[in-house]
Design an enzyme around this catalytic site. Structure first.
Site, PDB file in Angstrom:
ATOM      1  N   ASN A   7     -19.224   9.372  -5.160  1.00 27.54           N
ATOM      2  CA  ASN A   7     -17.850   9.252  -5.707  1.00 27.54           C
ATOM      3  C   ASN A   7     -18.134   8.027  -6.647  1.00 27.54           C
ATOM      4  O   ASN A   7     -17.637   6.752  -6.272  1.00 27.54           O
ATOM      5  CB  ASN A   7     -16.763   9.075  -4.569  1.00 27.54           C
ATOM      6  N   ARG A  94     -18.520  13.963  -6.046  1.00 28.33           N
ATOM      7  CA  ARG A  94     -16.864  14.212  -6.389  1.00 28.33           C
ATOM      8  C   ARG A  94     -16.592  14.438  -7.836  1.00 28.33           C
ATOM      9  O   ARG A  94     -17.163  12.968  -8.484  1.00 28.33           O
ATOM     10  CB  ARG A  94     -16.215  13.124  -5.890  1.00 28.33           C
ATOM     11  N   HIS A 183      -6.760  16.224  -5.327  1.00 24.56           N
ATOM     12  CA  HIS A 183      -7.007  15.814  -3.747  1.00 24.56           C
ATOM     13  C   HIS A 183      -7.297  17.234  -3.014  1.00 24.56           C
ATOM     14  O   HIS A 183      -6.945  17.225  -1.984  1.00 24.56           O
ATOM     15  CB  HIS A 183      -5.644  15.398  -3.161  1.00 24.56           C
ATOM     16  N   HIS A 211      -0.742  14.886   1.799  1.00 26.00           N
ATOM     17  CA  HIS A 211      -1.441  13.746   1.632  1.00 26.00           C
ATOM     18  C   HIS A 211      -0.871  12.550   0.979  1.00 26.00           C
ATOM     19  O   HIS A 211      -0.385  12.578  -0.141  1.00 26.00           O
ATOM     20  CB  HIS A 211      -2.724  14.399   0.327  1.00 26.00           C
ATOM     21  N   GLY A 213      -1.524   8.631   0.406  1.00 37.92           N
ATOM     22  CA  GLY A 213      -2.190   7.553   0.277  1.00 37.92           C
ATOM     23  C   GLY A 213      -1.788   6.683  -0.804  1.00 37.92           C
ATOM     24  O   GLY A 213      -0.659   6.764  -1.156  1.00 37.92           O
ATOM     25  N   ASN A 214      -2.805   6.092  -1.421  1.00 39.67           N
ATOM     26  CA  ASN A 214      -2.353   5.278  -2.739  1.00 39.67           C
ATOM     27  C   ASN A 214      -1.726   6.216  -3.803  1.00 39.67           C
ATOM     28  O   ASN A 214      -0.803   6.128  -4.282  1.00 39.67           O
ATOM     29  CB  ASN A 214      -3.483   4.844  -3.361  1.00 39.67           C
ATOM     30  N   GLY A 215      -2.671   7.429  -3.822  1.00 45.42           N
ATOM     31  CA  GLY A 215      -2.123   8.725  -4.385  1.00 45.42           C
ATOM     32  C   GLY A 215      -1.586   9.380  -3.496  1.00 45.42           C
ATOM     33  O   GLY A 215      -1.742   9.566  -2.174  1.00 45.42           O
ATOM     34  N   ARG A 244       2.675   5.077  -9.159  1.00 43.92           N
ATOM     35  CA  ARG A 244       3.122   6.126 -10.043  1.00 43.92           C
ATOM     36  C   ARG A 244       4.378   6.586 -10.004  1.00 43.92           C
ATOM     37  O   ARG A 244       4.587   6.886  -8.658  1.00 43.92           O
ATOM     38  CB  ARG A 244       1.906   7.228  -9.879  1.00 43.92           C
ATOM     39  N   MET A 286       2.505   0.197   1.733  1.00 46.47           N
ATOM     40  CA  MET A 286       3.749   0.631   2.418  1.00 46.47           C
ATOM     41  C   MET A 286       3.718  -0.151   3.828  1.00 46.47           C
ATOM     42  O   MET A 286       5.088  -0.407   4.123  1.00 46.47           O
ATOM     43  CB  MET A 286       3.432   2.110   3.110  1.00 46.47           C
ATOM     44  N   GLY A 333      -4.052   7.293   4.258  1.00 42.43           N
ATOM     45  CA  GLY A 333      -3.469   5.779   4.615  1.00 42.43           C
ATOM     46  C   GLY A 333      -2.078   5.860   5.271  1.00 42.43           C
ATOM     47  O   GLY A 333      -1.724   5.302   6.505  1.00 42.43           O
ATOM     48  N   GLY A 335      -0.016   8.615   5.539  1.00 47.24           N
ATOM     49  CA  GLY A 335       0.437  10.082   6.515  1.00 47.24           C
ATOM     50  C   GLY A 335      -0.107   9.769   7.652  1.00 47.24           C
ATOM     51  O   GLY A 335       0.235  10.325   8.716  1.00 47.24           O
ATOM     52  N   GLU A 336      -1.361   9.077   7.789  1.00 48.33           N
ATOM     53  CA  GLU A 336      -2.165   9.073   9.210  1.00 48.33           C
ATOM     54  C   GLU A 336      -1.645   7.679  10.020  1.00 48.33           C
ATOM     55  O   GLU A 336      -1.366   7.872  11.311  1.00 48.33           O
ATOM     56  CB  GLU A 336      -3.357   8.728   9.106  1.00 48.33           C
ATOM     57  N   GLU A 387     -12.758  13.458   3.205  1.00 43.37           N
ATOM     58  CA  GLU A 387     -13.163  14.286   1.994  1.00 43.37           C
ATOM     59  C   GLU A 387     -14.639  14.234   1.812  1.00 43.37           C
ATOM     60  O   GLU A 387     -15.325  15.192   1.454  1.00 43.37           O
ATOM     61  CB  GLU A 387     -12.417  13.685   0.525  1.00 43.37           C
TER      62      GLU A 387
HETATM   63  P1  AMP Z   1      -5.480   5.601   1.091  1.00 41.60           P
HETATM   64  O1  AMP Z   1      -5.289   5.774  -0.309  1.00 41.60           O
HETATM   65  O2  AMP Z   1      -5.599   7.009   1.695  1.00 41.60           O
HETATM   66  O3  AMP Z   1      -6.799   4.800   1.588  1.00 41.60           O
HETATM   67  O4  AMP Z   1      -4.071   4.713   1.555  1.00 41.60           O
HETATM   68  C1  AMP Z   1      -3.833   3.558   1.220  1.00 41.60           C
HETATM   69  C2  AMP Z   1      -2.466   3.381   1.512  1.00 41.60           C
HETATM   70  O5  AMP Z   1      -2.270   3.699   2.808  1.00 41.60           O
HETATM   71  C3  AMP Z   1      -2.126   1.973   1.177  1.00 41.60           C
HETATM   72  O6  AMP Z   1      -2.030   1.445   0.156  1.00 41.60           O
HETATM   73  C4  AMP Z   1      -1.219   1.607   2.389  1.00 41.60           C
HETATM   74  O7  AMP Z   1       0.294   1.926   1.653  1.00 41.60           O
HETATM   75  C5  AMP Z   1      -1.085   2.711   3.226  1.00 41.60           C
HETATM   76  N1  AMP Z   1      -1.306   2.419   4.631  1.00 41.60           N
HETATM   77  C6  AMP Z   1      -2.318   1.831   5.112  1.00 41.60           C
HETATM   78  N2  AMP Z   1      -2.420   1.524   6.408  1.00 41.60           N
HETATM   79  C7  AMP Z   1      -1.068   1.789   6.788  1.00 41.60           C
HETATM   80  C8  AMP Z   1      -0.421   1.457   7.886  1.00 41.60           C
HETATM   81  N3  AMP Z   1      -0.962   1.033   9.374  1.00 41.60           N
HETATM   82  N4  AMP Z   1       0.971   1.792   7.847  1.00 41.60           N
HETATM   83  C9  AMP Z   1       1.540   2.179   6.714  1.00 41.60           C
HETATM   84  N5  AMP Z   1       0.873   2.520   5.450  1.00 41.60           N
HETATM   85  C10 AMP Z   1      -0.348   2.242   5.654  1.00 41.60           C
END
Ligand code: AMP
Length: 400
Positions: A7, A94, A183, A211, A213-215, A244, A286, A333, A335-336, A387
């Protein structure tokens, strides 16, 4: 079968090598700040359930040098995981924007590269570096097939009523302006995982995949196929994200250009980098936002409220789009990991058959887990994003 997934971003390169005999990760990593004086290279080796992490800081002038270093590390006599690069059967790339040209993964040849280039205007920040990754891999690993997997591909099943904007129709035919969605690999992966967890065939499930995450993007998945999605012509649309805006009244753009001294470029930066959660409370992670809210920061609390409200609105809208809903899936991030967001987004949705069990929701797990209450008609699951594995699976279907 060994598959390398790449990627390539503008200044980064993420990679993962899979042994697809058991879908395990052999090694993977990320090169960040390529082109700067001090790039950071994080490389992880997975051996029999254990991880070994190597972190290096060194100058990496360009993607070619970066990928050359990665190749050397993968076959390193001491810390390598294979003896020879020729043991890699195929490479999956990707690619963010495939336009309408690609409805599935494809073996890369001259015409495919040209089609990716043709879509550059629709994804100026993403497609050019994706293409660099492809060309560098072709040069460094001659003879190994390269396959492109597009972020937009999963959403190509949307009907015109979902993907068209209510603009003059010639803007679609002339300028390709339409909803593409992003995504896609993530939504595809979790929808297939969800079908397995529900014990159903993918053609028999209706899902809302979320989904965060950052996005952030949300997808209405009908019988395994995308019926609608929140991101649009670009990944700026849909729900608010870390930095965003998500959807805003389009007239705001003209209003701001007229009433401020911002250039179009500066406004673009505001919409992409200074808005969303960050725009509301100054923070975009978050975890930091919850911490600030707990300490009484009202703007942080408002940012969480707005975010969850927008997720909830999409759940309602997509439940209506699907008519019949089997499950809601959270990934990425936020969501999980974020039980507060999940709980607030699903609050008072029992009229749609969605009811979360607070205790199950508070669990922290690195594998998929269900968080719905016993009497919830719709199942609610948390499924870790992967992914790269989805890309490797699609590569396998082509080269097998
Ligand atoms: P990703 O783009 O999937 O890597 O998600 C990144 C985002 O997930 C970060 O900017 C955080 O805001 C969020 N994140 C990661 N860990 C946690 C957590 N334990 N609780 C809440 N938000 C989280």
């Amino acid at each position: 079968m060994k598959i390398l997934v790449i990627n390539a971003g503008s200044s980064s390169l993420k990679y993962r090598l899979f042994d697809m005999d058991d879908a395990s990760v052999m090694t993977g990593g990320v090169l960040e700040r390529i082109g700067e004086a001090s790039a950071v290279w994080t490389h992880t080796i997975f051996i029999q359930g254990n991880k070994k992490k190597l972190v290096r800081k060194q100058e990496i002038k360009n993607h070619k040098i970066g990928l050359y270093l990665v190749a050397g590390q993968i076959v390193d006599p001491e810390t390598g995981v294979i003896d020879d690069i020729a043991q890699i059967d195929a490479i999956g790339h990707r690619v963010v924007q495939g336009g309408e040209a690609f409805g599935s993964a494809i073996l890369i040849d001259h015409a495919v590269k040209q089609a990716i280039r043709d879509n550059n205007p629709l994804a100026p920040l993403h497609n050019p570096p994706n293409l660099i990754g492809i060309e560098v891999a072709e040069e460094l690993f001659p003879g190994i097939p390269n396959i492109a997997i597009f972020d937009t591909e999963f959403h190509q099943t949307m009907p015109p009523k979902a993907f068209l904007y209510a603009l003059p129709h010639e803007y679609y035919t002339q300028f390709k302006i339409r909803r593409y969605g992003f995504h896609g690999t993530s939504h595809k992966y979790i929808s297939r995982q969800a079908a397995k967890l529900l014990g159903k065939n993918i053609d028999d499930v209706n899902l809302i995949t979320i989904h965060l995450g950052n996005g952030c993007s949300i997808c209405a998945v009908e019988k395994g196929k995308c019926k609608d999605t929140s991101m649009g012509m670009t990944p700026l649309a849909g729900i608010m994200m870390g930095t965003r805006t998500g959807d805003i009244d389009p007239a705001i753009i003209g209003y701001l250009l007229k009433h401020t001294h911002m250039s179009i470029k500066e406004l673009d930066t505001v919409l992409n980098k200074k808005s969303g959660l960050k725009g509301i409370c100054g923070l975009n992670d978050m975890r930091d936002i919850h911490e600030a809210a707990e300490k009484g920061n009202r703007k942080a609390a408002l940012a969480v409220d707005m975010f969850c409200y927008q997720v909830k609105k999409y759940i309602g809208a997509y439940a209506a789009v699907l008519g019949n809903l089997d499950a809601v899936i959270f990934t990425a991030g936020i969501g999980e990991n974020d039980d507060i967001v999940r709980a607030k987004a699903c609050e008072n949705l029992s009229f749609l058959g969605i009811k979360i069990d607070p205790e199950k929701n508070r669990l922290k797990q690195s594998r998929p887990f269900a968080i719905h209450a016993r009497d919830s008609r719709v199942q609610v699951w948390v499924i870790p994003a992967n992914e790269e594995l989805q890309i490797a699976k699609e590569v396998m279907q082509i080269v097998r």
